[in-house]
Write an enzyme that holds these catalytic residues in place. Structure first.
Site, PDB file in Angstrom:
ATOM      1  N   HIS A  89       0.732  -1.375  -0.108  1.00 35.83           N
ATOM      2  CA  HIS A  89      -0.024   0.241  -0.011  1.00 35.83           C
ATOM      3  C   HIS A  89       0.932   1.169  -0.107  1.00 35.83           C
ATOM      4  CE1 HIS A  89      -3.902   1.755   0.474  1.00 35.83           C
ATOM      5  NE2 HIS A  89      -3.562   2.602   1.228  1.00 35.83           N
ATOM      6  N   ASP A 168     -13.724   2.774   7.756  1.00 37.34           N
ATOM      7  CA  ASP A 168     -12.540   3.521   6.889  1.00 37.34           C
ATOM      8  C   ASP A 168     -12.872   4.187   5.761  1.00 37.34           C
ATOM      9  OD1 ASP A 168      -9.807   4.688   6.184  1.00 37.34           O
ATOM     10  OD2 ASP A 168      -9.937   3.002   4.545  1.00 37.34           O
ATOM     11  N   ARG A 175     -12.733  12.579   5.203  1.00 36.88           N
ATOM     12  CA  ARG A 175     -11.264  13.430   5.423  1.00 36.88           C
ATOM     13  C   ARG A 175     -10.864  13.893   4.076  1.00 36.88           C
ATOM     14  NH1 ARG A 175      -7.508   8.673   6.102  1.00 36.88           N
ATOM     15  NH2 ARG A 175      -6.085  10.123   6.156  1.00 36.88           N
ATOM     16  N   SER A 190      -6.244   4.362   8.896  1.00 42.21           N
ATOM     17  CA  SER A 190      -6.784   4.176   7.468  1.00 42.21           C
ATOM     18  C   SER A 190      -6.134   3.031   6.796  1.00 42.21           C
ATOM     19  CB  SER A 190      -6.757   5.350   6.867  1.00 42.21           C
ATOM     20  OG  SER A 190      -7.253   5.421   5.483  1.00 42.21           O
ATOM     21  N   LYS A 194      -7.860  -1.494   6.771  1.00 39.07           N
ATOM     22  CA  LYS A 194      -8.317  -2.449   5.551  1.00 39.07           C
ATOM     23  C   LYS A 194      -7.223  -3.308   5.106  1.00 39.07           C
ATOM     24  CE  LYS A 194      -7.423   1.715   2.456  1.00 39.07           C
ATOM     25  NZ  LYS A 194      -7.755   2.624   3.173  1.00 39.07           N
TER      26      LYS A 194
HETATM   27  N1  URA Z   1      -4.157   5.946   1.771  1.00 33.59           N
HETATM   28  C1  URA Z   1      -5.113   5.397   2.613  1.00 33.59           C
HETATM   29  O1  URA Z   1      -5.719   4.195   2.424  1.00 33.59           O
HETATM   30  N2  URA Z   1      -5.611   6.052   3.670  1.00 33.59           N
HETATM   31  C2  URA Z   1      -4.988   7.258   3.907  1.00 33.59           C
HETATM   32  O2  URA Z   1      -5.161   7.945   4.865  1.00 33.59           O
HETATM   33  C3  URA Z   1      -3.754   7.674   3.044  1.00 33.59           C
HETATM   34  C4  URA Z   1      -3.502   6.689   2.012  1.00 33.59           C
END
Ligand code: URA
Length: 442
Positions: A89, A168, A175, A190, A194
């Site tokens: 990620h 989230d 956000r 966040s 996930k």
């Molecule tokens: N990627 C995410 O999934 N969440 C964030 O807050 C920032 C980048």
């Protein structure tokens, strides 16, 4: 037996955080549970996000927030008999299309990749928006189908369903439009909520640093990386955070279909050098964490081999077809949607490109319709920017630096001006910059 003290009300909890107090795990669970069930309103959650943004959270609060958000939905159980599940990620950047090429490459190497991605956030693009530029491609899948596809193909590329970290999904959208993105505890919770809900064994994080990233300084990026690694380990996962620069956009394209096209080029051995290198660095770490190679060198060789022998492209065709998309785009990228009009941005002086201000370039693309300023906005997959000149390139006055891909020419002059101003052109050639700034495993 003594009775437990009643929990403060939601407004009281928001006020506690506003005043810089640490919330308990029970209070955080109560807030996230209420939010998930619709009892905590969006405006209250937005206010809480702003209080967290301004007051931050302790490591214990961040961990409690992450776990509460993970548990707002299902935690996927993947069959342990089939090898390790590893995901990647990014904390978000401009032109960051790495997931789209990385996932099929490492899946073709034998890593099992259950990838749950996000949408564009602020000026940064999102993997889901990019994938949806492929005709028919669906990022919506039930948990059962997700598990089945990861079992059969070794990879699925989906968005958060109503079942995977739904707290989230909703908080991310709030956000995005309330100025509360750049917060270490909120980003940690966040991303990890996930990722932990996907059922992974290990995770590689690309923590972006620089003016186009949410973390502008190396110190802040290191703090975010440590927060992510700390909470990941607490949840008993192997986590590596790799810090990479986001001063200029990654690759040569910004915008959804344009970026998808560029990512697909990597699968067949093409694509820009920086995108390929970051893909290899992150991929090698995923392969290592999956236990399929002991060191970076052999892992890189595995990646090069699946690109050379066509297995990476084949894997991407399989994934696209399984998710309802037109798999022919892998070999025929002209099938991706294209904007009807292009506007050239020309150099107003000679010299060398030292950089392209990533935030400005991202905001330009967003203004063209590649991103959102409100959660309910639609994006235009066709629009964006192609950078013909990038850092290190020599330019003469009048050379085409970049092209805006737009729906119509009318009204594009401010965007062209903004992109031109984002180009830093200086008389002498710039020094080469490292593509990896730091690696944090503990
Ligand atoms: N990627 C995410 O999934 N969440 C964030 O807050 C920032 C980048």
């Amino acid at each position: 037996m003594a009775k437990a003290a009643p929990l403060p009300t939601v407004p009281e909890l928001i006020a506690l955080k506003r005043d810089g107090k640490a919330l308990t795990a029970t209070q955080i669970e109560h807030l996230i549970d209420g939010f998930t069930r619709g009892e905590v309103a969006d405006y209250q959650m937005s206010a809480l996000a702003m209080a967290i943004y301004l007051r931050s959270m302790t490591p214990a609060e961040t961990a409690a927030l992450t776990l509460a958000m993970r548990d707002s939905g299902d935690v996927v159980k993947l069959s342990q008999a089939r090898g390790r599940y590893v995901d990647k990620h990014s904390t978000g950047g401009v032109g960051d299309k790495v997931s789209i090429c990385l996932a099929p490459i490492v899946a073709a190497c034998g890593v099992r990749v259950p990838m749950v991605s996000g949408r564009g956030l602020g000026h940064t693009g999102g993997t889901l928006d990019k994938l949806e530029s492929i005709e028919g491609f669906s990022v919506d899948m039930s948990v059962a189908d997700f598990v089945a596809q990861v079992d059969s193909l070794g990879c699925a590329l989906i968005g958060q369903t109503a079942d995977i970290a739904p707290a989230d999904k909703r908080l991310y959208a709030l956000r995005d439009v309330t100025g509360t993105v750049e917060s270490i505890p909120l980003i940690t919770a966040s991303i990890l909520s996930k990722k932990l809900a996907e059922g992974i064994d290990a995770l590689v994080l690309d923590v972006k640093v620089g003016r186009g990233a949410f973390m502008k300084s190396l110190d802040d990026a290191r703090e975010l990386a440590r927060s992510l690694v700390r909470v990941g380990k607490l949840a008993k996962k192997k986590v590596t955070a790799i810090l990479t620069p986001m001063e200029s956009p990654l690759g040569r394209t910004i915008g959804n279909a344009l970026e998808t096209r560029e990512a697909l080029e990597i699968l067949t051995g093409g694509g820009p050098r920086d995108l390929r290198e970051i893909t290899f660095v992150l991929g090698a770490e995923m392969i290592r964490l999956a236990g399929l190679a002991k060191a970076e060198g052999p892992a890189r060789a595995m990646m090069a081999s699946v690109i050379d022998n066509g297995a990476a492209a084949r894997k991407m065709r399989e994934i696209i077809a399984a998710q309802g998309g037109d798999a022919r785009v892998v070999d025929e990228p002209d099938r991706l949607p294209t904007a009807p009009t292009r506007v050239k941005v020309k150099a107003d002086r000679a010299g060398f490109v030292h950089g392209i201000h990533a935030l400005e370039a991202g905001m330009t693309a967003l203004g063209l319709g590649a991103g959102r300023t409100r959660a309910d906005q639609a994006i235009d997959p066709r629009v964006g920017i192609v950078l013909h000149k990038i850092r290190g390139d020599r330019v003469a006055e009048g050379d085409v630096l970049a092209e805006l891909h737009v729906a119509e020419r009318k009204g594009t002059a401010p965007a062209a001006k903004r992109l031109l101003a984002a180009y830093e052109i200086k008389p002498r050639a710039p020094k080469l910059q490292p593509l990896v700034l730091d690696t944090i495993r503990r």
